[in-house]
Design an enzyme around this catalytic site. Sequence first.
Site, PDB file in Angstrom:
ATOM      1  N   THR A 130       0.831  -1.208   0.020  1.00 58.36           N
ATOM      2  CA  THR A 130       0.063  -0.096  -0.025  1.00 58.36           C
ATOM      3  C   THR A 130       0.834   1.341  -0.014  1.00 58.36           C
ATOM      4  O   THR A 130       2.059   1.203   0.465  1.00 58.36           O
ATOM      5  CB  THR A 130      -0.859  -0.057   1.292  1.00 58.36           C
ATOM      6  OG1 THR A 130      -1.455   1.267   1.264  1.00 58.36           O
ATOM      7  CG2 THR A 130      -0.233  -0.361   2.506  1.00 58.36           C
ATOM      8  N   ASP A 131       0.173   2.342  -0.490  1.00 60.06           N
ATOM      9  CA  ASP A 131       1.024   3.592  -0.376  1.00 60.06           C
ATOM     10  C   ASP A 131       0.995   4.057   1.008  1.00 60.06           C
ATOM     11  O   ASP A 131       1.780   4.996   1.361  1.00 60.06           O
ATOM     12  CB  ASP A 131       0.461   4.714  -1.254  1.00 60.06           C
ATOM     13  CG  ASP A 131      -0.908   5.038  -1.035  1.00 60.06           C
ATOM     14  OD1 ASP A 131      -1.603   4.333  -0.048  1.00 60.06           O
ATOM     15  OD2 ASP A 131      -1.401   5.903  -1.775  1.00 60.06           O
TER      16      ASP A 131
HETATM   17  N1  LIG Z   1      -8.220  -1.907  -0.607  1.00 58.75           N
HETATM   18  C1  LIG Z   1      -7.251  -1.019  -0.880  1.00 58.75           C
HETATM   19  O1  LIG Z   1      -7.642   0.327  -1.105  1.00 58.75           O
HETATM   20  C2  LIG Z   1      -5.819  -1.564  -0.859  1.00 58.75           C
HETATM   21  C3  LIG Z   1      -4.970  -0.208  -1.151  1.00 58.75           C
HETATM   22  C4  LIG Z   1      -3.731  -0.623  -1.010  1.00 58.75           C
HETATM   23  C5  LIG Z   1      -3.238  -1.917  -0.683  1.00 58.75           C
HETATM   24  N2  LIG Z   1      -4.024  -3.118  -0.477  1.00 58.75           N
HETATM   25  C6  LIG Z   1      -3.560  -4.475  -0.210  1.00 58.75           C
HETATM   26  O2  LIG Z   1      -4.200  -5.203  -1.147  1.00 58.75           O
HETATM   27  C7  LIG Z   1      -4.586  -6.273  -0.473  1.00 58.75           C
HETATM   28  C8  LIG Z   1      -5.944  -6.884  -0.837  1.00 58.75           C
HETATM   29  O3  LIG Z   1      -6.582  -5.865  -0.062  1.00 58.75           O
HETATM   30  P1  LIG Z   1      -8.466  -6.070  -0.116  1.00 58.75           P
HETATM   31  O4  LIG Z   1      -8.855  -4.587  -0.294  1.00 58.75           O
HETATM   32  O5  LIG Z   1      -8.736  -6.753  -1.434  1.00 58.75           O
HETATM   33  O6  LIG Z   1      -8.399  -6.749   0.943  1.00 58.75           O
HETATM   34  P2  LIG Z   1      -9.886  -7.422   1.411  1.00 58.75           P
HETATM   35  O7  LIG Z   1      -9.987  -6.991   3.126  1.00 58.75           O
HETATM   36  O8  LIG Z   1     -11.196  -7.183   0.827  1.00 58.75           O
HETATM   37  O9  LIG Z   1      -9.563  -8.972   1.380  1.00 58.75           O
HETATM   38  C9  LIG Z   1      -8.606  -9.622   2.176  1.00 58.75           C
HETATM   39  C10 LIG Z   1      -8.737 -11.156   2.019  1.00 58.75           C
HETATM   40  O10 LIG Z   1      -7.714 -11.970   2.645  1.00 58.75           O
HETATM   41  C11 LIG Z   1      -8.150 -13.037   3.225  1.00 58.75           C
HETATM   42  N3  LIG Z   1      -7.373 -13.411   4.189  1.00 58.75           N
HETATM   43  C12 LIG Z   1      -7.407 -12.634   5.478  1.00 58.75           C
HETATM   44  N4  LIG Z   1      -6.387 -13.216   6.251  1.00 58.75           N
HETATM   45  C13 LIG Z   1      -5.803 -14.358   5.792  1.00 58.75           C
HETATM   46  C14 LIG Z   1      -5.220 -15.354   6.192  1.00 58.75           C
HETATM   47  N5  LIG Z   1      -4.432 -15.405   7.241  1.00 58.75           N
HETATM   48  N6  LIG Z   1      -5.239 -16.409   5.265  1.00 58.75           N
HETATM   49  C15 LIG Z   1      -5.626 -16.368   4.072  1.00 58.75           C
HETATM   50  N7  LIG Z   1      -6.371 -15.296   3.477  1.00 58.75           N
HETATM   51  C16 LIG Z   1      -6.547 -14.384   4.334  1.00 58.75           C
HETATM   52  C17 LIG Z   1      -9.558 -12.500   3.480  1.00 58.75           C
HETATM   53  O11 LIG Z   1     -10.505 -13.710   3.821  1.00 58.75           O
HETATM   54  C18 LIG Z   1     -10.062 -11.769   2.554  1.00 58.75           C
HETATM   55  O12 LIG Z   1     -10.580 -12.278   1.332  1.00 58.75           O
HETATM   56  C19 LIG Z   1      -3.943  -6.526   1.053  1.00 58.75           C
HETATM   57  O13 LIG Z   1      -2.942  -6.654   1.093  1.00 58.75           O
HETATM   58  C20 LIG Z   1      -4.055  -4.859   1.251  1.00 58.75           C
HETATM   59  O14 LIG Z   1      -3.029  -4.262   2.122  1.00 58.75           O
HETATM   60  C21 LIG Z   1      -5.569  -2.784  -0.589  1.00 58.75           C
END
Ligand SMILES: NC(=O)c1ccc[n+]([C@@H]2O[C@H](COP(=O)([O-])OP(=O)(O)OC[C@H]3O[C@@H](n4cnc5c(N)ncnc54)[C@H](O)[C@@H]3O)[C@@H](O)[C@H]2O)c1
Length: 350
Positions: A130-131
Site C-alpha cells: 500500500t502507499d
Molecule cells: N483496498 C485498498 O484500497 C488497498 C490499497 C492498498 C493496498 N491494499 C492491499 O491489497 C491487498 C488486498 O486488499 P483488499 O482490499 O482486497 O482486502 P480485503 O480485506 O477485501 O480482502 C482480504 C482477503 O484476505 C483474506 N485473508 C485474510 N487473512 C487471511 C489469512 N491469514 N490467510 C488467508 N487469507 C486471508 C480474507 O478472507 C479476504 O478475502 C491487501 O494486502 C491490502 O493491504 C489494499
Amino acid sequence: MRLLVTGGAGFIGSALIRRALAQGHSVLNIDKLTYAANPDSLAAIAGDERYSFLQADICDGATMAESLRAFRPDRVFNLAAETHVDRSIDDPQAFIRTNINGVHTLLDTCRTWLQEAGDEDGFRFIQISTDEVYGSIASGAFNEASPYQPNSPYSASKASADMLVRAWHRTYGFPAIITNCSNNYGPWQFPEKFIPTIVMKALREEAIPIYGDGQQVRDWLFVDDHADALLRVANSGEAGETYCVGGDATMTNLDLARTVCDLVDDRLGREAGASRQLIEMVADRPGHDQRYAIDHAKITEALGWHPACDLKEGLVRTVDWYLGQGEWLNRLAADGRAGSRLGLMQEERK
Ligand SMILES: NC(=O)c1ccc[n+]([C@@H]2O[C@H](COP(=O)([O-])OP(=O)(O)OC[C@H]3O[C@@H](n4cnc5c(N)ncnc54)[C@H](O)[C@@H]3O)[C@@H](O)[C@H]2O)c1
C-alpha cells in the site's frame, strides 16, 4: 500462466482473478474466508475448470507447501491480509499475524519449494502493498524511492512485510516484486471502507460519518485498473523491483463524500443535495494521515500501464453497483457487521 492468488475472495483479489481467467490464465485461490471475504464475488467463475479454491490460512506453512508442490505456480500474488485501518487500531494482533508472520511463512515456503523443484527461472512472488507505508506527504507524490514512515498498526504491518520481501530478494536472491498502490474502489468492496460506507448510509438515510475535518486527501484507483497493473507486473515486472500504482485522482474525503452523495441522489431520483445533509463530522481517526498521492511514472514507462478509468466514470460504476446490492447492505447493517464506528480508543468513545 499458473497463478496462485492468496486473499482471492477479497475485494482486489477477486477482481484480479476474474481478469486473470479472462486473459486465459489458470488460478488457485487460497483464502481463509475471514469476515472480509465475499465468495459471491467469484460466483460467476466458480465453475471455470481453470479455477480452483482452497480455504486455508497463509500462516499454515504445511498447507502452503503442499499447495505449491501440487499446483506448481508460475506466479504467487499475495493479497491475503487484514486491511481495515480502524480494526488495526482496535486489535493489531490479527494484523501482525497475517500481514507479517503470514508473509514470512509464504516467503519461506515458496523459497523452499523453488529449491526443491530446482527451477527458479521465471517464477515471481508479487507482494501487494500500500502507499500507506510511506506515511503522509504534504505536497508532491510518493514514488518508489520515498522513505517508509508508516503511522498506523495496519501500515506498519504492511511496511514490515515489504521489508521481509526486500530482504528475501537481497539475501537469498528470491525473485520477488512489491507493488504499492493507492486507495482502491469499485464493486465488491466490504462496506466498512469509505465509499461503500457512504453509499450504504445514504441509501439507508443514516448519518454519514466523516473523520475530523474531512480535508484528508486520498488518491483513488479503480480496482480493475489495479488488477490490470498486477497482471502486467506478473507478465514483465522485474524481480527485486517495486512499482507504485495510482489512479491520478486525488480528492479530499469531504469532496469525495459529497460527490458520492450527489450520485446517489441522482440515481435514486432524490432531491439534489438531500444525501449531503446526512454528512456528519465525527472524531478523527488516531494517527490519521493527512495526504497521500502516487507518482506512477515507473510502471507507466516500464510496463505501459496507466489508469484507464477516470474517477467520475469509476464512481458512477461503483455507486450503481452498490445501489443494486441493497439487500446485502441492509443485512450487514442489521446484524452489525458493517456501519458502526471502529478504531477509536476507549476514552474517545465515551
Ligand atoms: N483496498 C485498498 O484500497 C488497498 C490499497 C492498498 C493496498 N491494499 C492491499 O491489497 C491487498 C488486498 O486488499 P483488499 O482490499 O482486497 O482486502 P480485503 O480485506 O477485501 O480482502 C482480504 C482477503 O484476505 C483474506 N485473508 C485474510 N487473512 C487471511 C489469512 N491469514 N490467510 C488467508 N487469507 C486471508 C480474507 O478472507 C479476504 O478475502 C491487501 O494486502 C491490502 O493491504 C489494499
